[in-house]
Design a protein around this motif. Structure first.
Motif, PDB file in Angstrom:
ATOM      1  N   SER A  93      -0.120  20.911  15.124  1.00  0.00           N
ATOM      2  CA  SER A  93      -0.640  21.278  13.817  1.00  0.00           C
ATOM      3  C   SER A  93      -0.411  20.344  12.812  1.00  0.00           C
ATOM      4  CB  SER A  93       0.244  22.489  13.235  1.00  0.00           C
ATOM      5  OG  SER A  93       0.097  23.573  14.125  1.00  0.00           O
ATOM      6  N   ILE A  94       0.816  19.302  12.846  1.00  0.00           N
ATOM      7  CA  ILE A  94       0.774  18.141  12.104  1.00  0.00           C
ATOM      8  C   ILE A  94      -0.170  17.247  12.225  1.00  0.00           C
ATOM      9  CG2 ILE A  94       2.333  15.966  11.602  1.00  0.00           C
ATOM     10  CD1 ILE A  94       4.802  18.073  12.043  1.00  0.00           C
ATOM     11  N   MET A  95      -0.514  16.906  13.761  1.00  0.00           N
ATOM     12  CA  MET A  95      -1.680  16.004  13.937  1.00  0.00           C
ATOM     13  C   MET A  95      -3.145  16.289  13.570  1.00  0.00           C
ATOM     14  SD  MET A  95      -0.198  13.448  14.939  1.00  0.00           S
ATOM     15  CE  MET A  95      -1.270  12.395  15.550  1.00  0.00           C
ATOM     16  N   LYS A  96      -3.258  17.802  13.588  1.00  0.00           N
ATOM     17  CA  LYS A  96      -4.514  18.414  13.114  1.00  0.00           C
ATOM     18  C   LYS A  96      -4.672  18.169  11.643  1.00  0.00           C
ATOM     19  CE  LYS A  96      -5.733  21.978  14.997  1.00  0.00           C
ATOM     20  NZ  LYS A  96      -6.136  23.499  15.389  1.00  0.00           N
ATOM     21  N   ALA A  97      -3.627  18.172  10.810  1.00  0.00           N
ATOM     22  CA  ALA A  97      -3.752  17.817   9.459  1.00  0.00           C
ATOM     23  C   ALA A  97      -3.796  16.499   8.997  1.00  0.00           C
ATOM     24  CB  ALA A  97      -2.510  18.663   8.565  1.00  0.00           C
ATOM     25  N   VAL A  98      -3.204  15.580   9.778  1.00  0.00           N
ATOM     26  CA  VAL A  98      -3.036  14.314   9.383  1.00  0.00           C
ATOM     27  C   VAL A  98      -4.014  13.528  10.115  1.00  0.00           C
ATOM     28  CG1 VAL A  98      -1.510  12.162   9.737  1.00  0.00           C
ATOM     29  CG2 VAL A  98      -0.739  14.421   8.965  1.00  0.00           C
ATOM     30  N   ILE A 123      -6.469  13.182  14.072  1.00  0.00           N
ATOM     31  CA  ILE A 123      -7.265  14.057  15.218  1.00  0.00           C
ATOM     32  C   ILE A 123      -6.218  14.621  16.023  1.00  0.00           C
ATOM     33  CG2 ILE A 123      -8.842  13.706  16.983  1.00  0.00           C
ATOM     34  CD1 ILE A 123      -9.823  11.125  15.751  1.00  0.00           C
ATOM     35  N   PRO A 124      -6.512  15.993  16.170  1.00  0.00           N
ATOM     36  CA  PRO A 124      -5.388  16.499  17.223  1.00  0.00           C
ATOM     37  C   PRO A 124      -5.479  16.271  18.659  1.00  0.00           C
ATOM     38  CG  PRO A 124      -7.345  17.893  16.368  1.00  0.00           C
ATOM     39  CD  PRO A 124      -7.376  16.953  15.823  1.00  0.00           C
ATOM     40  N   PRO A 125      -4.352  16.121  19.212  1.00  0.00           N
ATOM     41  CA  PRO A 125      -4.364  15.434  20.687  1.00  0.00           C
ATOM     42  C   PRO A 125      -5.057  16.471  21.604  1.00  0.00           C
ATOM     43  CG  PRO A 125      -2.146  15.827  19.719  1.00  0.00           C
ATOM     44  CD  PRO A 125      -3.003  16.091  18.769  1.00  0.00           C
ATOM     45  N   LEU A 126      -5.715  16.295  22.678  1.00  0.00           N
ATOM     46  CA  LEU A 126      -6.541  17.266  23.726  1.00  0.00           C
ATOM     47  C   LEU A 126      -5.640  18.010  24.275  1.00  0.00           C
ATOM     48  CD1 LEU A 126      -8.996  14.579  24.894  1.00  0.00           C
ATOM     49  CD2 LEU A 126      -9.338  16.771  23.134  1.00  0.00           C
ATOM     50  N   TRP A 127      -4.148  17.404  24.458  1.00  0.00           N
ATOM     51  CA  TRP A 127      -3.349  17.816  25.458  1.00  0.00           C
ATOM     52  C   TRP A 127      -2.295  18.973  24.942  1.00  0.00           C
ATOM     53  CZ3 TRP A 127       1.778  17.457  24.408  1.00  0.00           C
ATOM     54  CH2 TRP A 127       2.136  16.512  23.199  1.00  0.00           C
ATOM     55  N   THR A 128      -2.216  19.344  23.642  1.00  0.00           N
ATOM     56  CA  THR A 128      -1.272  20.014  23.161  1.00  0.00           C
ATOM     57  C   THR A 128      -1.551  21.693  23.299  1.00  0.00           C
ATOM     58  OG1 THR A 128      -2.347  20.162  20.832  1.00  0.00           O
ATOM     59  CG2 THR A 128      -0.619  18.778  21.223  1.00  0.00           C
ATOM     60  N   LEU A 129      -2.593  22.243  23.258  1.00  0.00           N
ATOM     61  CA  LEU A 129      -2.813  23.640  23.598  1.00  0.00           C
ATOM     62  C   LEU A 129      -2.680  24.066  25.006  1.00  0.00           C
ATOM     63  CD1 LEU A 129      -3.519  26.375  22.739  1.00  0.00           C
ATOM     64  CD2 LEU A 129      -5.931  25.865  23.222  1.00  0.00           C
TER      65      LEU A 129
END
Length: 168
Positions: free
Chosen positions: A38-43, A45-51
């Motif tokens: 969530s933090i990376m999505k706001a700041v 590009i969200p990482p591919l591996w998190t979900l």
């Protein structure tokens, strides 16, 4: 009950208690991964591996905690009629129905071993952009099923003892 059966039940209970408590804390790892996402999505590009990592951790949480929830009688049960029965009758019904659970778990384990063997032999990867290997999570699933089978057998012995008027 014979002493070897009592030792088996105590050992299985002890192992599932430790594994279950470990699995219980996996929820914090899941929360950490999702918070990071969530933090990376706001700041950025969200990482591919998190979900997918959160999903894998949830599988570990669910599968490794299964034996512990069975041990603590924390699973879902229809209590409409069951609650009115005497403890001895409940134990008799549980001793019969747990045999169906053990059969189901053995079938699940058979499929899990087959799927894990395939994943190990062919280097199976997920079809996502991250593409992690699937063998580690399938191994964790098989271990969780084994712990549930052992705990179900321990519960069976405990129910048989209760029907006979003995306690562990």
């Amino acid at each position: 009950m014979p002493e070897p059966v009592k030792r088996f039940v105590r050992a299985v209970d002890a192992v599932n208690r430790v594994v279950g408590l470990f699995a219980m804390y996996l929820i914090f790892a899941i929360m950490g991964v999702l918070l990071y996402s969530s933090i990376m999505k706001a700041v950025a590009i969200p990482p591919l591996w998190t979900l997918e990592m959160a999903q894998f951790l949830m599988v570990g949480y669910y599968m490794l905690g299964g034996g512990w929830s069975l041990q603590n009688d924390a699973h879902v049960r229809m209590d409409l009629i069951y609650g009115r029965w005497s403890p001895r009758r409940r134990a008799a019904i549980d001793a019969v129905t747990i045999l169906f659970l053990i059969f189901y778990l053995f079938m699940l384990l058979y499929g899990g071993f087959s799927s894990t063997g395939y994943a190990l032999h062919y280097g199976e990867k997920s079809y996502s952009a991250w593409a992690p290997y699937m063998a580690p999570i399938k191994i964790v699933m098989c271990i969780g099923i084994i712990f549930m089978i052992l705990q179900a057998a321990a519960q069976f012995f405990r129910d048989v003892a209760r029907v006979r008027g003995e306690e562990f």
